[in-house]
Scaffold this active site. Structure first.
Site, PDB file in Angstrom:
ATOM      1  N   LYS A   1      31.448   1.067  27.569  1.00 33.83           N
ATOM      2  CA  LYS A   1      30.808   1.736  27.197  1.00 33.83           C
ATOM      3  C   LYS A   1      31.141   3.359  26.823  1.00 33.83           C
ATOM      4  O   LYS A   1      31.180   4.065  28.122  1.00 33.83           O
ATOM      5  CB  LYS A   1      29.140   1.514  27.758  1.00 33.83           C
ATOM      6  CG  LYS A   1      28.211   1.665  26.205  1.00 33.83           C
ATOM      7  CD  LYS A   1      27.890   0.317  25.837  1.00 33.83           C
ATOM      8  CE  LYS A   1      27.339   0.410  24.755  1.00 33.83           C
ATOM      9  NZ  LYS A   1      27.139  -1.142  24.330  1.00 33.83           N
TER      10      LYS A   1
HETATM   11  N1  GLU Z   1      27.208  -1.925  20.808  1.00 34.39           N
HETATM   12  C1  GLU Z   1      27.514  -3.475  20.784  1.00 34.39           C
HETATM   13  C2  GLU Z   1      26.716  -4.583  22.521  1.00 34.39           C
HETATM   14  O1  GLU Z   1      26.184  -3.115  23.291  1.00 34.39           O
HETATM   15  C3  GLU Z   1      28.808  -4.751  20.403  1.00 34.39           C
HETATM   16  C4  GLU Z   1      29.881  -4.318  21.800  1.00 34.39           C
HETATM   17  C5  GLU Z   1      31.116  -4.599  21.055  1.00 34.39           C
HETATM   18  O2  GLU Z   1      31.223  -5.195  19.958  1.00 34.39           O
HETATM   19  O3  GLU Z   1      32.061  -4.310  21.533  1.00 34.39           O
HETATM   20  O4  GLU Z   1      26.736  -5.395  22.444  1.00 34.39           O
END
Ligand code: GLU
Length: 433
Positions: free
Chosen positions: A123
């Site tokens: 993240k």
């Molecule tokens: N931000 C989204 C999540 O928290 C998508 C993450 C992604 O597609 O890599 O799942």
């Protein structure tokens, strides 16, 4: 987007919350410990999985529109790459903290393992106020952040995606910056891109569609009918807005939408498209002529069948969980429920579809996007949606079946299933010394 004259920078990193209940990293660690204990996970493995594998902090200088230089702090955390490249979004918000990004990265590891896709978890976040920044400033901050983390990302290493306050455009800038450095186009370095740049059909709807699929499974399990099911959704953006639209098309009654600045209610079910238009025209859901304005905190506690928190963390806490009346809690957001609230919801018999399952539709279609980019062969939307449904339904059954067999709640079942899958990968690989 124009700046509105207010200061558009946050110079001091928000302090980490010491309140154990609302610090997301401590919340994530608490559930990790509980699941690890129940699994009988060996001590060494606990040590490996409890901490992120890599944490990067970057201070990003950006020239603002008025010529001043400002420095923004950003993070990229890779929690685990045991099952594949790190995968997870990047958020832009004034209250981003390293602990939050750590928790979100760990949740991505567990989320990818729950739906059994070949990724680890990562993240990113930048402390900034995107609503107060111009498009030019957003582009410069995104490109410079990308340049700073360049050697840590890549289709085989770490694949970012949109998250809170980032979107297709942000992904296009990251893809372009990365590709300019490589000197060739690398579409698979990010997902959630515009269709024209290697994005996937169905990706914008994917998280909301995933929420729809798992809620339908829960209804089936509890013997409830769609057309009498009253739904309250917090958040009207990519996740909440899309879930609202898709669910109302299926016949659910979306009785209340809650946002940061108010809530709107209609006991017969809101016309979601009209509400979306009202928000586009006025900038807010408040004052919608076909609904009534209600208190946004009370709205989460109103009598309903399904509650979908689809905004930010720490919405259901020890101070309101005992008043949640929903039968099903479908966590569209990451970390909307604190670990203290878990026990209260369990006592009340609320059927919880935990975040690492409920909102996994987004990363699942991100996986499809990455596969399509790498193959250079693109699927039609029916194929994307059918494969998404297959994965969401199977994952729901895996988690709920596990919970029943091991007599634990759905959240702990999801964690146990995920931890076990990641631990198996690490044991099979062995530790390189
Ligand atoms: N931000 C989204 C999540 O928290 C998508 C993450 C992604 O597609 O890599 O799942």
């Amino acid at each position: 987007m124009e700046t509105n004259g207010r200061s558009n920078t946050v110079l001091v990193a928000p302090t980490e919350s010491t309140d154990t209940e609302i610090n997301p990293w401590q919340s994530a660690a608490h559930r990790f410990d509980e699941a690890a204990e129940l699994l009988g996970l060996e001590d060494g493995m606990r040590k490996v999985l409890r901490q992120p594998a890599m944490e990067l902090t970057v201070n990003i200088p950006v020239v603002l529109d008025d010529g001043r230089i400002e420095v923004f702090t950003g993070y990229r955390v890779q929690h685990s790459i045991a099952r594949g490249p790190a995968k997870g979004g990047i958020r832009f918000a004034p209250d981003v903290t390293l602990d939050e990004v750590r928790a979100l990265a760990a949740w991505m590891t567990w989320k990818c393992a729950v739906v059994n896709i070949p990724f680890g978890g990562g993240k990113g976040g930048i402390i900034c106020e995107p609503q107060l920044m111009s498009d030019g400033e957003l582009e410069r901050i995104t490109r410079r952040y990308t340049a700073e983390i360049l050697e840590f990302i890549g289709p085989e290493r770490d694949v970012p995606a949109p998250d809170v306050n980032t979107n297709e455009q942000t992904m296009a800038w990251i893809m372009d910056t990365y590709s300019m450095h490589k000197r060739y186009t690398v579409t698979a370095v990010v997902t959630g891109k515009p269709l024209e740049l290697g994005g996937s059909l169905g990706r914008p709807e994917a998280t909301g569609r995933g929420c729809l699929f798992v809620t339908m499974q829960a209804l089936k399990k509890l013997g409830m009918a769609i057309n009498t099911t009253r739904v309250v959704i917090q958040g009207f953006g990519n996740v909440g807005g899309m879930a609202a639209r898709l669910m109302s098309q299926q016949g659910f009654k979306i009785v209340c939408i809650v946002e940061y600045d108010g809530a709107v209610y209609n006991k017969h079910g809101l016309n979601i498209e009209a509400l979306q238009k009202h928000k586009r025209d006025t900038g807010s859901i408040r004052g919608f002529p076909e609904g009534e304005d209600v208190d946004k905190d009370e709205a989460l506690l109103m009598d309903c069948d399904v509650l979908i928190p689809a905004a930010r963390e720490n919405v259901i806490t020890s101070s309101n969980a005992d008043r949640v009346k929903a039968k099903i809690l479908c966590e569209g957001a990451n970390g909307p429920t604190t670990f203290v609230a878990d026990a209260i919801l369990a006592d009340r018999g609320v059927f919880v579809i935990p975040d690492i399952l409920a909102n996994a539709g987004g990363v699942t279609v991100s996986y499809f996007e990455w596969v399509q980019d790498r193959q250079g062969y693109f699927w039609n939307e029916r194929m994307v949606n059918e494969r998404l449904e297959e994965i969401m339904v199977k994952s729901f059954d895996d988690v709920v079946g596990y919970a029943e067999r091991h007599k634990v709640n759905n959240r702990i079942a999801a964690y146990m299933l995920a931890l076990d899958r990641v631990a198996i990968a690490i044991r099979k690989r062995g530790l390189y010394a």
